[in-house]
Design an enzyme around this catalytic site. Structure first.
Site, PDB file in Angstrom:
ATOM      1  N   LYS A 166       0.863  -1.187   0.000  1.00  0.00           N
ATOM      2  CA  LYS A 166       0.000   0.000   0.000  1.00  0.00           C
ATOM      3  C   LYS A 166       0.891   1.225   0.000  1.00  0.00           C
ATOM      4  O   LYS A 166       2.032   1.161   0.467  1.00  0.00           O
ATOM      5  CB  LYS A 166      -0.871   0.022   1.256  1.00  0.00           C
ATOM      6  CG  LYS A 166      -2.150   0.802   1.080  1.00  0.00           C
ATOM      7  CD  LYS A 166      -3.240  -0.057   0.469  1.00  0.00           C
ATOM      8  CE  LYS A 166      -4.436   0.755   0.051  1.00  0.00           C
ATOM      9  NZ  LYS A 166      -5.559  -0.095  -0.353  1.00  0.00           N
TER      10      LYS A 166
ATOM     11  N   ASP B 176      -6.844   4.123  -4.697  1.00  0.00           N
ATOM     12  CA  ASP B 176      -7.546   3.989  -3.417  1.00  0.00           C
ATOM     13  C   ASP B 176      -8.225   5.361  -3.230  1.00  0.00           C
ATOM     14  O   ASP B 176      -8.422   6.076  -4.221  1.00  0.00           O
ATOM     15  CB  ASP B 176      -6.554   3.650  -2.278  1.00  0.00           C
ATOM     16  CG  ASP B 176      -7.244   3.203  -0.988  1.00  0.00           C
ATOM     17  OD1 ASP B 176      -7.624   2.032  -0.893  1.00  0.00           O
ATOM     18  OD2 ASP B 176      -7.419   4.038  -0.071  1.00  0.00           O
TER      19      ASP B 176
HETATM   20  O1  2IT Z   1      -8.093  -1.601  -0.955  1.00  0.00           O
HETATM   21  C1  2IT Z   1      -7.974  -2.110  -2.086  1.00  0.00           C
HETATM   22  O2  2IT Z   1      -8.078  -3.324  -2.274  1.00  0.00           O
HETATM   23  C2  2IT Z   1      -7.710  -1.220  -3.218  1.00  0.00           C
HETATM   24  N1  2IT Z   1      -7.637  -0.010  -3.026  1.00  0.00           N
HETATM   25  C3  2IT Z   1      -7.452  -1.778  -4.594  1.00  0.00           C
HETATM   26  C4  2IT Z   1      -6.054  -2.243  -4.723  1.00  0.00           C
HETATM   27  C5  2IT Z   1      -5.652  -2.722  -6.090  1.00  0.00           C
HETATM   28  O3  2IT Z   1      -4.463  -3.023  -6.235  1.00  0.00           O
HETATM   29  O4  2IT Z   1      -6.474  -2.799  -6.999  1.00  0.00           O
END
Ligand code: 2IT
Length: 445
Positions: free
Chosen positions: A124, A164
């Site tokens: 993340k 996100d």
């Molecule tokens: O919290 C999540 O799963 C997302 N923001 C999507 C992450 C992604 O790599 O598609």
């Protein structure tokens, strides 16, 4: 393992990281009894290793605003766990972003990605940059400056960011443009890309659609049906949009949406025109939901209140972590709500989850319910790697199957002797076992 001992040690090491500690505590509680039957896990110190990110990058992001002033933000990428695949997870641009929040999100992402059945590790990232009120040019310059640093640590087989909160298709476009320029390659290094340059059909809808497919399975298992049910959704961003669209398509009535400024009640349920308007509202970058009620007089705005004051059967937190607390849970229960599915990550506080589970409400945790988003990101990676693109039907069919499999895994690991499915335990144990097994097989690294 002794959960309290591990938590005390972690708190001493990472004081004040409350979201991260909350997320870890929930998982440890769920996996404790399974873990304690595995002396091999204990010997390999799987818990001690799994709670710490593989590595964290932080960097300064300097950029120039429309007035010519220099602005300075902080950027981060947390590569949490790469046991089952390249790091994968979104970027969040929001003034609240700090290491605690990104570590909690990365930790959750690792188990969520494991649940999708696709080979993706957890990561993340993001920045404390606040997109509210920024011009398109400012957003572009910020994204370019952010990628100028980030590009060194990501790659199609290393770490694949996506969106996100505060990062949608527009931001992914600007980030991708700069990556391509610096790395001199057109590759699947980000997901959520535009459909003309490597993006996947259904990716914008996937989080909300997948969540509703999961809810359909929860309801079917409990002998219920979504048709005609009243659904309260919090937020009005991409996730709330996809959820509202699919809930409406399935015959439910979306009776509430909300924003930081208050709640909009829609007594007769959302129309298609209202659902389309959500996209426009989000793109305005104002981060308020009240204009919705000005545009649609059949709806009613109440300032300072949450979506949870509106009477509903099904509540879908779709905005932010800890957005639904113990008081909100009691209000929902008093109003007859019998199903809650988190579409936001860690949308409910531990007190709220306990209140729902004590009353045997159907409760789905974010890492299972919202996994459809990252699952379709995984499908985008597959299409990019193979240089092909699938049709809407192909992607939607795969998404359906993945959500069904996640639901089955939750039922397998979470069904209690009295028949109640504890989806929190189910998701945590299923995700944990997969990552832990991969770590065991790869040795102490
Ligand atoms: O919290 C999540 O799963 C997302 N923001 C999507 C992450 C992604 O790599 O598609």
């Amino acid at each position: 393992m002794n959960v309290q001992q591990i938590m005390n040690a972690l708190e001493a090491k990472h004081p004040g990281e409350k979201e991260y500690l909350q997320a870890v505590h929930e998982v440890l509680e769920s996996v404790e009894s399974v873990y304690n039957q595995r002396p091999d896990f204990e010997k390999a110190k799987i818990i001690e290793r799994i709670v710490e990110p593989d590595r964290i990058f932080t960097f300064r992001v300097s950029w120039v605003d429309d007035k010519g002033n220099v602005q300075v933000n902080i950027g981060y990428r947390v590569q949490f766990n790469g046991a089952i695949g390249p790091y994968k997870g979104g970027l969040r641009f929001h003034p609240s972003v700090n290491l605690s929040i990104l570590k909690f999100l990365g930790f959750e992402q690792m188990f969520k990605n494991a649940l999708t059945t696709l080979p993706m590790g957890g990561g993340k990232g993001g920045s404390d940059f606040d997109p509210t009120g920024k011009s398109d040019g400012e957003i572009m310059r910020f994204c370019q400056a952010f990628m100028w640093e980030l590009w060194r640590v990501i790659g199609a087989d290393t770490d694949v960011p996506a969106g996100d909160i505060g990062v949608g298709g527009r931001e992914i476009g600007y980030l991708y443009g700069m990556y391509k320029k610096l790395a001199r390659e057109h590759t699947g290094v980000l997901t959520g890309k535009g459909i003309t340059w490597g993006g996947s059909l259904i990716r914008p809808e996937a989080t909300g659609f997948g969540a509703l497919y999961f809810v359909e399975h929860m309801l079917a298992k409990a002998g219920k049906d979504i048709k005609g049910k009243r659904v309260a959704v919090s937020g009005f961003g991409n996730v709330a949009w996809g959820a509202s669209l699919k809930a409406t398509q399935l015959g439910a009535k979306v009776v509430a949406i909300s924003g930081p400024d208050g709640v909009v009640e829609i007594p007769n349920g959302m129309t298609n025109e209202m659902i389309d308007y959500l996209i426009e509202l989000r793109a305005s970058n104002r981060n308020i939901v009240s204009p919705f009620a000005e545009k649609f007089p059949e709806s009613k705005f109440t300032a300072g209140k949450k979506a949870w004051i509106v009477k509903c059967d099904i509540a879908l937190p779709s905005a932010f972590q800890n957005e639904l607390n113990g008081d909100d849970a009691r209000e929902l229960l008093a109003n007859g709500c019998w199903c809650v599915a988190e579409i936001s990550n860690m949308g409910c506080t531990p007190e709220a989850i306990k209140a729902f589970q004590d009353k045997k409400v159907l409760f789905g945790p974010g890492k299972a319910v919202n996994a459809g988003g990252v699952a379709v990101s995984g499908l985008e990676m597959t299409q990019n790697a193979a240089h092909i693109s699938w049709t809407t039907e192909e992607v939607d069919t795969k998404l359906h199957q993945i959500m069904e499999d996640i639901h089955e895994a939750c039922v397998k690991y979470g069904t209690q002797p009295n028949g109640y499915v504890n989806y929190v335990n189910g998701a945590n144990i299923a995700g944990f076992m997969k990552v832990a097994t991969a770590m065991m097989e790869q040795g102490v690294i």
